[in-house]
Structure formats: structure tokens, C-alpha cells
Design an enzyme around this catalytic site. Sequence first.
Site, PDB file in Angstrom:
ATOM      1  N   SER A 261       0.812  -1.212   0.000  1.00 27.16           N
ATOM      2  CA  SER A 261       0.000   0.000   0.000  1.00 27.16           C
ATOM      3  C   SER A 261       0.847   1.265   0.000  1.00 27.16           C
ATOM      4  O   SER A 261       1.750   1.422   0.824  1.00 27.16           O
ATOM      5  CB  SER A 261      -0.884  -0.029   1.256  1.00 27.16           C
ATOM      6  OG  SER A 261      -1.264   1.274   1.626  1.00 27.16           O
ATOM      7  N   GLY A 262       0.504   2.184  -0.902  1.00 25.46           N
ATOM      8  CA  GLY A 262       1.210   3.473  -0.936  1.00 25.46           C
ATOM      9  C   GLY A 262       0.974   4.264   0.342  1.00 25.46           C
ATOM     10  O   GLY A 262       1.897   4.860   0.908  1.00 25.46           O
ATOM     11  N   LEU A 263      -0.266   4.233   0.805  1.00 27.21           N
ATOM     12  CA  LEU A 263      -0.597   4.949   2.046  1.00 27.21           C
ATOM     13  C   LEU A 263       0.217   4.386   3.213  1.00 27.21           C
ATOM     14  O   LEU A 263       0.833   5.121   3.986  1.00 27.21           O
ATOM     15  CB  LEU A 263      -2.102   4.801   2.331  1.00 27.21           C
ATOM     16  CG  LEU A 263      -2.569   5.252   3.724  1.00 27.21           C
ATOM     17  CD1 LEU A 263      -2.324   6.739   3.931  1.00 27.21           C
ATOM     18  CD2 LEU A 263      -4.054   4.923   3.927  1.00 27.21           C
TER      19      LEU A 263
ATOM     20  N   ASP B 228       0.704  10.448   2.156  1.00 25.43           N
ATOM     21  CA  ASP B 228       0.457   9.652   0.945  1.00 25.43           C
ATOM     22  C   ASP B 228       0.278  10.610  -0.225  1.00 25.43           C
ATOM     23  O   ASP B 228      -0.778  10.665  -0.860  1.00 25.43           O
ATOM     24  CB  ASP B 228      -0.799   8.789   1.166  1.00 25.43           C
ATOM     25  CG  ASP B 228      -1.055   7.829   0.014  1.00 25.43           C
ATOM     26  OD1 ASP B 228      -0.124   7.585  -0.775  1.00 25.43           O
ATOM     27  OD2 ASP B 228      -2.190   7.334  -0.086  1.00 25.43           O
TER      28      ASP B 228
ATOM     29  N   ASP C 222       1.116  -0.776  -5.063  1.00 15.89           N
ATOM     30  CA  ASP C 222       0.345   0.438  -5.313  1.00 15.89           C
ATOM     31  C   ASP C 222       1.307   1.444  -5.953  1.00 15.89           C
ATOM     32  O   ASP C 222       2.138   2.040  -5.275  1.00 15.89           O
ATOM     33  CB  ASP C 222      -0.177   0.946  -3.956  1.00 15.89           C
ATOM     34  CG  ASP C 222      -0.930   2.249  -4.079  1.00 15.89           C
ATOM     35  OD1 ASP C 222      -1.034   2.784  -5.208  1.00 15.89           O
ATOM     36  OD2 ASP C 222      -1.408   2.734  -3.031  1.00 15.89           O
TER      37      ASP C 222
ATOM     38  N   ASP D 123       0.624   4.268  -7.357  1.00 17.38           N
ATOM     39  CA  ASP D 123       0.072   5.630  -7.441  1.00 17.38           C
ATOM     40  C   ASP D 123      -0.191   5.981  -8.909  1.00 17.38           C
ATOM     41  O   ASP D 123      -0.824   5.212  -9.604  1.00 17.38           O
ATOM     42  CB  ASP D 123       1.008   6.628  -6.757  1.00 17.38           C
ATOM     43  CG  ASP D 123       1.026   6.434  -5.243  1.00 17.38           C
ATOM     44  OD1 ASP D 123       0.115   5.754  -4.730  1.00 17.38           O
ATOM     45  OD2 ASP D 123       1.950   6.929  -4.582  1.00 17.38           O
TER      46      ASP D 123
ATOM     47  N   GLU E 251      -3.207   4.489 -10.831  1.00 16.60           N
ATOM     48  CA  GLU E 251      -4.511   5.146 -10.740  1.00 16.60           C
ATOM     49  C   GLU E 251      -4.569   6.342 -11.680  1.00 16.60           C
ATOM     50  O   GLU E 251      -3.547   7.002 -11.923  1.00 16.60           O
ATOM     51  CB  GLU E 251      -4.794   5.562  -9.292  1.00 16.60           C
ATOM     52  CG  GLU E 251      -3.800   6.544  -8.709  1.00 16.60           C
ATOM     53  CD  GLU E 251      -3.840   6.596  -7.172  1.00 16.60           C
ATOM     54  OE1 GLU E 251      -3.676   5.523  -6.552  1.00 16.60           O
ATOM     55  OE2 GLU E 251      -4.024   7.684  -6.614  1.00 16.60           O
TER      56      GLU E 251
ATOM     57  N   LYS F 118       0.055  12.714  -6.516  1.00 18.17           N
ATOM     58  CA  LYS F 118      -1.307  12.316  -6.143  1.00 18.17           C
ATOM     59  C   LYS F 118      -1.622  12.685  -4.687  1.00 18.17           C
ATOM     60  O   LYS F 118      -0.736  13.078  -3.922  1.00 18.17           O
ATOM     61  CB  LYS F 118      -1.499  10.811  -6.362  1.00 18.17           C
ATOM     62  CG  LYS F 118      -0.512   9.877  -5.687  1.00 18.17           C
ATOM     63  CD  LYS F 118      -0.671   9.678  -4.201  1.00 18.17           C
ATOM     64  CE  LYS F 118      -2.022   9.206  -3.776  1.00 18.17           C
ATOM     65  NZ  LYS F 118      -2.080   7.727  -3.635  1.00 18.17           N
TER      66      LYS F 118
ATOM     67  N   ASN G 266      -4.094  11.042  -1.397  1.00 14.00           N
ATOM     68  CA  ASN G 266      -4.862   9.852  -1.037  1.00 14.00           C
ATOM     69  C   ASN G 266      -6.331  10.070  -1.380  1.00 14.00           C
ATOM     70  O   ASN G 266      -6.886  11.152  -1.164  1.00 14.00           O
ATOM     71  CB  ASN G 266      -4.705   9.530   0.454  1.00 14.00           C
ATOM     72  CG  ASN G 266      -5.416   8.243   0.806  1.00 14.00           C
ATOM     73  OD1 ASN G 266      -6.610   8.240   1.102  1.00 14.00           O
ATOM     74  ND2 ASN G 266      -4.699   7.136   0.729  1.00 14.00           N
ATOM     75  N   SER G 267      -6.957   9.030  -1.898  1.00 12.31           N
ATOM     76  CA  SER G 267      -8.313   9.162  -2.430  1.00 12.31           C
ATOM     77  C   SER G 267      -9.344   9.535  -1.373  1.00 12.31           C
ATOM     78  O   SER G 267     -10.437  10.020  -1.706  1.00 12.31           O
ATOM     79  CB  SER G 267      -8.733   7.849  -3.093  1.00 12.31           C
ATOM     80  OG  SER G 267      -7.805   7.503  -4.076  1.00 12.31           O
TER      81      SER G 267
ATOM     82  N   ARG H  97      -6.498   1.504 -12.138  1.00 13.75           N
ATOM     83  CA  ARG H  97      -7.412   1.888 -11.043  1.00 13.75           C
ATOM     84  C   ARG H  97      -8.233   3.091 -11.475  1.00 13.75           C
ATOM     85  O   ARG H  97      -7.682   4.123 -11.881  1.00 13.75           O
ATOM     86  CB  ARG H  97      -6.579   2.199  -9.812  1.00 13.75           C
ATOM     87  CG  ARG H  97      -7.311   2.912  -8.705  1.00 13.75           C
ATOM     88  CD  ARG H  97      -6.475   2.838  -7.453  1.00 13.75           C
ATOM     89  NE  ARG H  97      -6.813   3.869  -6.494  1.00 13.75           N
ATOM     90  CZ  ARG H  97      -6.238   3.979  -5.312  1.00 13.75           C
ATOM     91  NH1 ARG H  97      -5.286   3.120  -4.948  1.00 13.75           N
ATOM     92  NH2 ARG H  97      -6.571   4.940  -4.489  1.00 13.75           N
TER      93      ARG H  97
ATOM     94  N   HIS I  24     -12.489   2.022  -7.245  1.00 11.80           N
ATOM     95  CA  HIS I  24     -12.422   2.525  -5.883  1.00 11.80           C
ATOM     96  C   HIS I  24     -13.693   3.299  -5.532  1.00 11.80           C
ATOM     97  O   HIS I  24     -14.299   3.930  -6.397  1.00 11.80           O
ATOM     98  CB  HIS I  24     -11.192   3.433  -5.727  1.00 11.80           C
ATOM     99  CG  HIS I  24     -10.636   3.384  -4.330  1.00 11.80           C
ATOM    100  ND1 HIS I  24     -11.177   2.651  -3.321  1.00 11.80           N
ATOM    101  CD2 HIS I  24      -9.555   4.009  -3.785  1.00 11.80           C
ATOM    102  CE1 HIS I  24     -10.484   2.807  -2.218  1.00 11.80           C
ATOM    103  NE2 HIS I  24      -9.478   3.634  -2.470  1.00 11.80           N
TER     104      HIS I  24
HETATM  105  C1  SPV Z   1      -3.410   2.565  -0.576  1.00  9.85           C
HETATM  106  O1  SPV Z   1      -3.500   1.618   0.202  1.00  9.85           O
HETATM  107  O2  SPV Z   1      -2.444   3.320  -0.581  1.00  9.85           O
HETATM  108  C2  SPV Z   1      -4.466   2.806  -1.524  1.00  9.85           C
HETATM  109  C3  SPV Z   1      -5.787   2.390  -1.178  1.00  9.85           C
HETATM  110  O3  SPV Z   1      -4.214   3.408  -2.518  1.00  9.85           O
HETATM  111  S1  SPV Z   1      -6.568   3.746  -0.518  1.00  9.85           S
HETATM  112  O4  SPV Z   1      -5.777   4.261   0.534  1.00  9.85           O
HETATM  113  O5  SPV Z   1      -7.837   3.227  -0.087  1.00  9.85           O
HETATM  114  O6  SPV Z   1      -6.724   4.720  -1.554  1.00  9.85           O
HETATM  115 MG    MG Z   2      -2.472   4.316  -2.528  1.00  9.74          MG
END
Ligand code: SPV
Ligand code: MG
Length: 553
Positions: free
Chosen positions: A57-59, A69, A96, A98, A125, A131, A133-134, A169, A200
Amino acid sequence: MRSKPLEFSDASEWRPSRAALLRAMLMSAELEFLMEAHDGISAKIVEEAGFKGIWASGLSISAALGVRDSNEASWTQVLEVLEFMSDVTSIPILVDGDTGYGNFNNLRRLVRKLCQRDIAGICIEDKLFPKTNSFVGEGQPLADIDEFCGKIKAGKDSQTDADFVLVARIEALISGWGLDEALRRAEAYDEAGADALLIHSKQETADEVLAFKAEWGGRAPMIIVPTKYYTTPVEVFRQAGISMVIWANHNLRAAITAMQEVCRQIQRDESLAGIEDNIVSLKDLFELTGNEELAEAERRYLPARRREIGAVLIAASRGKALGALTEDRPKCMINVRGQPLLRRLVAAFKEGGVSNVTIVRGYKKEMINLPSIHTVDNDLYAKTGEAASLACAIDHVRGECIVAYGDILFRHHILDRLLATKGDIVVAVDALWRQRTSDAKGWVRDLAICTRPFSASYLDDEPAFLKHMSNDLPEQDVNGEWIGLAKLSAEGSDAVRTVLETMRGDGSLQKASLLDLFTRLAEEGREIRVVYVTGHWLDVDDAADIAKARQFL
Ligand code: SPV
Ligand code: MG
């Protein structure tokens, strides 16, 4: 030049690449799961828990590095984390990626580097670099569809593993653009060559992802991240035909909660007592990081460690023949040229590589107080013999171990030979025992009968074994005098402990000498190897011996 021919590994060892495994998970009719990890240890834990794949996971990776993130960690910093994760696991990792850290060109390089590190796939994505975080803010700008399709193509063209997976994504739902835009993008990305789509959503129900799935059908595998709609049972996703669920950030969040709690508690209590039982043990931690494998490799590749050899020295008796000299101390503590005999003996052992010396004390025990030795006491020394003294130190008769009288001195080559001789029980026997008899002493004890006499020939290496030891043997049968020095292997130590226990059981221990002990072992069929020596040692029984000891030094 090497002469060894090239060898090919056994075909039966073949297993699919991690990319192929991830691809198979996406293609399977089952609902599959990826679990988040953000570093080596969490990746290992995911695999150990039984998950078939890892979501890098990027986050979580950003947060574990203490940054946002928002592409604050550079792609090479993330790559370094991924390398650790890949090295310690064997299951597929979906990264991930990004937005691909730039345009198509940046993504091409990233994909090549990921393949080199055995990463199974990347998810990119359709947002803009850098980016966000979504789940942060509303209405994040989306990438141009054509630009993103070019990126997908560039990524696919750069993979060096045919099974490497590229997931596109779609952020149209989460950014508020609606289902039609999401479907438009899905078609374009599928057409561009994406292997799967990740849809997502930040709604608290699964409605919009299920609506997408209903429209999309089975055109390409679909992945979801139910972080916000976690109350929906996975059975719903299974029934809907979703391919894969990503549990996206729960290891990191669990770790943060645990760390905050433990910090609060230790800070408050100024103690570790309350937490020790609630956290992983160091033993389990070492196991998780594979210390056992390293220990095994060390055994294989490092030069053999210096053997750890212990010694038990019997020094419980007074030594009556020394008269006034032993009035206030046991004979092993009599000074010989300014140092107690025992100190010289211990030094000789340490020089010869025998550490961990244990002395069995008895008479005037408080006088035996040398540094760096262990002591055990035979408080019944006046009524018992040497075997009983040895039994007091039974816990120290372990592994490779010397058993010796505490009143002897020897030239170091004798100890060297004893240590170099193979055998579970090895005793040093002086073949020139008659010379000692004809000395002022007039008698010797510790006589030995062996399987063959000393031959005095350097070429004669046929081993000799002990048959019998006693203070009283027919002169014509005697082959030598035991010098009070024996070496036990680990197995030899086990045998000596066993026989001591047997003697304790049958009542013979109290009065037995070490001669009785070795004779009993020999009679039980134990091989007791004899190393013949020719003088160069002495024991201290009377005043004349003290004079000899002075000369010896
Ligand atoms: C991540 O885990 O970094 C994701 C998923 O991209 S989310 O955080 O839900 O966007
Ligand atoms: Mg991410």
C-alpha cells in the site's frame, strides 16, 4: 579455470513465478484476497497468516516512513522498501504504484525495476502526479483518458516477466464523476491492455461498486478496496463475481494502535512489567526474522568456532601427608613459587583452551576463592571419595569436559594431546610409572592395565584402551599410572553422569574413587582410550612433591 560442468536444476523444482501466481488469482473463479503490508516484517506476517498475496500500500508505506500519501517518498525510496518485502516472502506482491511517479516514461522504468525485484504486479490510478490519497478531500482531478491509456501501454510494453500484472485503477466514482464516466474509462483501459480494473469507492455501502460490476460484467477481472464499506459481507462480493478484495491498510493501522498503547503504558508506568506478556516475545521475533537460518549458515560457512571445553577439578581432600602445610588450607591451595597450585592448574587449562573450570571444594573450602572459577561443595568430603565429589558437580559434567585431580601439574603438550585424541573417554597414562616408584616416593597409585603396553615407537599408532584401574594391581600386569587427567566428549559426559547416578542408586558412590568409576565404565563395555605419556607431570602428595613442583616450574 573451472572444470566442473554446468548443472541444471531439477525440473521438479520448477514453480510458477510470483507474477504468474497473481495472474492465476485474478483469473480464478474464486474471490481472492490481498492483505496490506508496508515493510519486510509486515510482509512476512501476511504470508505467515496464510494470505496468498500482498498489497504493498502506498498509504501504508508512506505512513510507515512518517510521510504523507502524496508522493513525498520518492519512487526509489518505495522501491527499496519493496525490495525488503520481496526478499523475505514468496507470495505475489501487487504494488500500489500511485500514478506511476510521472508520465509513461517514468512508469516504464518503474515497471522494469519492479520486475527485477520479483514484484508480481503494479496498480496505477488515473489521477495526476503528485497524487493525494483518495479519501482526502473531494473531486480530485482525473488524468486524461488518452494519456492514461498511453501509460498503460508503456507499462505493459516494459514488463520483463510475461505474467507481470498491470491493474488500472479507476477513480471516477470516488472523485464524483459517476458510473458512466467509470465505465467509459474501464473500456478504454481494458482496450489499452490493462490486466484488471480496480474500482475505488468511498461510500459506506457497496452499492456503487456493485452497480459498476453489474454493468461491466466479466470483461476484465475486477478488484475492490472495501475500506469504507467494510460492513458488507464478502459473500456479497463473491456472489457478484468480484475477483479480488484488498484489505488495504489494516496492518499499519493495527501497528499504530499497538505502538501508541505500549508507549502510553511504558511512559506512564516507567516499567515494562505490565506489557511483557502482551507483546511478541524476543524468541518469536528472532524466529520471524529467520535467525535459525543464519545460525545454520554460520555452521556451514564460518570457520569452526573454538570448542567450548569445561573442566571439573576434584579438590575436596585435605592432603594429610603434607602435615602442617595443610592445617589452614587444602593442598591445592599450597603456594608453589608464590602461587597456589590450583591457580597454576587453572591457568594451564585456560591456556590449553579449557574454560569454564569448576572446582569441587571440601576441606577448608573458603580458602578456594580464585577468580573466574565456579565452585561446588562436597561437605561430606571427610567421609566420601572422589566419585562422590564428582557427583556434586554432575551438572557441570556436560559437553566436552575435562575431569582432573586438583593437585596435579603437567606440561601443556599433555593437555594438547588429550584434547586432540578422538574418543568419548580419554585418559592420560604415564608409561614410565616405574621410575616414579623408584623415586623417593616408593609407591604409586592409580595404576592402569590397558589393552596394550606403550611401544615407544612414533610409527605405532594402534590405539590402546583401558581395561582396569586400581591402587593395587599385580606389578607384571600394570601398563602405567593414570596422571589424574581425563577428557570426555559430550557422549562421554553423558555416560559418566549415567554411571554416577547408577552408583548413587546402588550405594557404591560414597566410597568410590575415580579409578572405580573408570573401571566400571570399562567393564560396562565403554571404550576408554589411553594416551600414553612419558613423565612431564607431577602430583602433590607430600613435602617432597612440593620441592619437585618448584623445580617443575
Ligand atoms: C493505498 O492503500 O495506498 C491505496 C488504497 O491506494 S486507498 O488508501 O484506499 O486509496
Ligand atoms: Mg495508494
